[in-house]
Each structure stands twice: as C-alpha cells, then as structure tokens.
Design a protein around this motif. Structure first.
Motif: not given
Length: 485
Positions: A103-104, A164, A170-172, A184-187, A192
C-alpha cells in the motif's frame, strides 16, 4: 568488421528493447512475477546481442564504428544501463514487497530513483566517456541550486521517508494530525491523505506530520476509549454525581473490565462542574453506539437524584410516584392511579452482591428499581458457571413472569451496587391489572422480549477453549491404549 554481421545484432537488440517495452505496458499487474522473469530473460538476450556486435557498455564506444551506426550504438549502450536499472528495481520490489507491504510506494520510489541515478552517472562515465570528477562537480552544483529551489518539497520527501521507516501510522489507520481527525488512505512523496468523518479529503504535508503530535486511534487495536464530557449544576453534590456516573458505567455491558472505566471531576466553574467519563470497548465500530447508550444511562441515573431533590410546590409528588413515573412499563397509569398504587409500595434496600430474586422461583411481587445497578444472570446447568445476560437500572421492573402466567423467573437478579427497590405484591396489583388490560399486555411483551434476549445470548455463549500441550497428548495416548486393552 562486416557491416551485415555488425548490424544484425543491433537490429535484434532494438527488437528485444521494443518487445520489453511492449510487454511491460500491456501485460496486467496480476502477472507481475511473470513480467519480472520475462524482463530478466530479455535483458540477458539484450546483453548477448550487444556482445555479439562487439560492444561493451562498460567501455567507451569504439572509434572505428561507422558513423551511421554510431548514434544507434550510443542509444543502445545507454538503454542497457537504464534497462538494467529498471530490471534491478522491479526485482528488489518483488523481494521487498512482502516486508514493506503493497500500500505504500514511497520507499519503492526512492529506491528506484537512487538506482536510476547511479545508472545515469555510470552511463555518462562509461558510454559517453565524460570525466567523473567534472560530472560530479557539475551535478553537485545543479543539486545545490535545485535543492534551494525545492527546499520545502525536499523536506516533505525526506519526512515521508522517515514516516515510512518509523511507521507511526499505516494506511487504513484512524489518526489525528494537527487537530485533524481522519482515516489514512494514502502516503505519497509529499503528503499524507486523510478521509475525514465529514467525507472530505485532508492533505497534510509530510513535513508537518513529522513535526506535530500524532495520535493513532487504531493502536493498540485490542481496545478503544470512549470519553464523554458531562456538565452538571454546582448545586449537585460531586460525590452524588460521581456515584451516579460510576453506576451508569457499570450499567453498560459492552465496556471492558480492563482497562477499568471511571469518572472524575475535570473542571469546576461558577455555575456548573465539568465531569469526564471514560470507558473502553473492544471494537471501534461500537464507539458511537456505546457513547449513545452511556448518555442514556447517565440521564437515567441523574434523573433519580434530580427527582429526589426536586422541590415542586405547584404539584407535589411523593417518592413512590416519582419511581412509578420512571418505570416505562407503568407510564400508562394516570396520576391518580399512581398516587393510589404508591400507597401499596414498600421500600427494600439491597447491599452490593445480595440476591434480589432467585432463578427458577415463582415471584409473588413486582419489583421496581429506584436506584442502583442490578446484574441479570442465568445458569443453564449444575456444572456450568453463571452467564450474565444483562444489567438493569433505575426504572426497570422485575418479576413480570408471575403476572403473565405464574411461571418461575428465568434469571437470577443480583445487586451490583447498593440498590433501593420498591415492591408491590401481586394481590395489591390485581385491581389495576383487571381495570387496565394494556398493563397486562405490556408485561406479556416485556416477558417475551427478555426471554428472547436471554435465549439469544445463551446461544452465542463462547465454547470453552480446548487445552493443548504435551500432558493432554499424553492423556489421550494413555486413554487410547487402555481402550484397546
């Protein structure tokens, strides 16, 4: 050098390069592993074609190459370095993907950029025969100029690398950054992205996220806090208010026993006192439901204190009438009926831990809770522990099964706190049951609802975990051997 023998490997190299670009663009990402293997094979064939042409990307281009082919040879040699950088990047991504997650992509992008930078410097040195020192000096000057121009962007990029690496979120995850709550949906490289509870998108620069305080609501993931702020008038004694708030917390079954829930005085003002109530639930999805339930329980517990201390000279109410008003099952009675029925009510005090009504005993009176918390439990067998199926508070009634069909109580009612309970004998309640048929209907629906709820909780009772270990295995083996004998 034969011109035909020299041109044929170059044409093969061009075709291999075209095939590589075409397959990488058109083959779906679901075939990523096969794409990496095919790219490794094409890179090997591409290197073999250059070697058959007598070329080496690790050395300058020979001067004896005919001028029509000179530019093509330079392009293919540089392509060899770039193709190698791309092949090495995707191979490292394939190896590191299970560890860094899919996801990252920030770490993958930084790694790829570094590899391509090294490949570009190597191609300039070996293929174009540029002096390395001069190239590094020129690159350093250009890097300084670009660094000053994009200073804030570089700050976001390196802050993103730190985020990171340390992984504070983290994402979600649900987090709070700079007083902004969201999921959090995206980094990415610079920022962010948070999805707020209002459904809007909040973009926070990574440099700001790295410098400010971050609250991660998703960790630890085995419990989540529910915090309420309650403002009460100063005329209400704090000890009584805290007692009511504690009872409201005990009346909520979904709150975890550990960490322990509690209430405290947060601030005191001239006209009101602010109290903070905190509890913990297992699932974040239940936060809103538990919060609403706590507000209702707090209202019910505080209404008892208000009713006991309220002075209404225009319409004086007895203590028994206030208790009848708080019981929803008896609200259809008129004020005159409540006043007359209140004369039949008798006060009973129960200490914490004392049994108010036993299971499998036919009740002969209707009980109404004025204050306190009562635990409702069932025992489904002589060898099983009691299972709690509910908790009751002010305004709840007990003993309705005796009114409905004269059957025994299906549960045991135990005082969790000191309780004040009013009782009404069935013989005193019969005139109202005959005159008000809806009162009996309410009792029938109440008994049916509680029986269904009890059955549902018993069916969901978790099974006892099976003990594992060497001793259990040894007992099983011994039991089998004895059965064969």
């Amino acid at each position: 050098m034969s011109l035909l023998g020299f041109s044929f490997p170059l044409i093969c190299a061009l075709l291999l390069l075209a095939v590589d670009l075409t397959l990488w663009q058109w083959v779906e990402m679901t075939w990523f592993r096969w794409k990496v293997l095919i790219r490794l094979g094409l890179y090997f064939l591409f290197s073999l074609a250059l070697m058959n042409a007598g070329l080496s990307p690790l050395s300058p281009i020979p001067a004896e190459i005919p001028s029509p082919h000179h530019a093509l040879v330079i392009i293919l040699a540089i392509a060899w370095w770039l193709m190698g950088a791309r092949t090495l990047t995707v191979l490292l991504i394939l190896i590191l993907a299970p560890r860094i997650g899919g996801k990252g992509h920030l770490l993958q992008d930084v790694l790829g950029a570094f590899i391509f930078l090294v490949a570009a410097v190597a191609a300039s040195t070996y293929v174009l025969d540029l002096p390395l020192k001069g190239l590094l000096a020129t690159s350093g000057a250009v890097a300084i100029i670009l660094g000053l121009a994009v200073q804030s962007t570089l700050s976001d990029v390196f802050s993103g690398i730190v985020l990171n690496a340390t992984k504070p979120f983290r994402v979600d995850d649900w987090i709070r950054v700079d007083d902004i709550d969201g999921k959090v949906i995206e980094i990415d490289w610079r920022s962010t992205h948070l999805l707020t509870s209002e459904g809007s998108m909040a973009v926070i620069p990574n440099a700001m996220a790295a410098k400010t305080r971050i609250v991660n609501y998703s960790r630890p993931d085995h419990f989540h806090s529910v915090t309420l702020s309650v403002e009460l008038p100063v005329r209400l004694r704090p000890s009584l208010a805290l007692d009511a708030l504690e009872k409201a917390l005990q009346g909520c079954r979904e709150l975890l026993l550990q960490p322990q829930a509690g209430a405290l005085v947060k601030k005191a003002y001239v006209r009101y006192v602010e109290y903070e109530v905190t509890g913990y639930v297992k699932s974040r999805d239940r936060l809103d439901a538990v919060r609403n339930q706590l507000y209702d329980l707090i209202y019910r517990q505080l209404s008892v204190i208000e009713n006991l201390n309220r002075d209404r000279p225009d319409r004086p109410l007895t203590r028994q009438s206030r208790v009848l008003n708080s019981a929803s099952a008896l609200r259809m009675l008129s004020e005159d009926d409540r006043a007359e029925l209140g004369e039949k009510m008798r006060l009973t005090l129960f200490s914490a831990g004392e049994v108010i009504m036993e299971q499998d005993v036919v009740p002969d009176k209707l009980l109404i809770i004025e204050s306190g918390v009562v635990s409702v439990s069932v025992s489904t067998g002589p060898q099983e522990n009691e299972l709690e199926v509910g908790r009751m508070g002010p305004g709840d009634v007990m003993g309705e099964t005796g009114i409905v069909d004269g059957s025994a109580a299906l549960s045991r009612f135990t005082a969790m706190t000191d309780c004040v309970v009013y009782r009404i004998q069935y013989k005193d309640l019969e005139p109202w049951l005959e005159e008000h048929g809806e009162l009996r209907d309410v009792m029938v629906r109440l008994a049916h609802f509680r029986a269904q709820k009890r059955a549902a909780i018993i069916q969901q009772k978790p099974s006892a975990p099976v003990k594992k270990g060497f001793m259990r295995w040894l007992r099983q083996k011994r039991g089998k051997s004895l059965s064969h004998e």
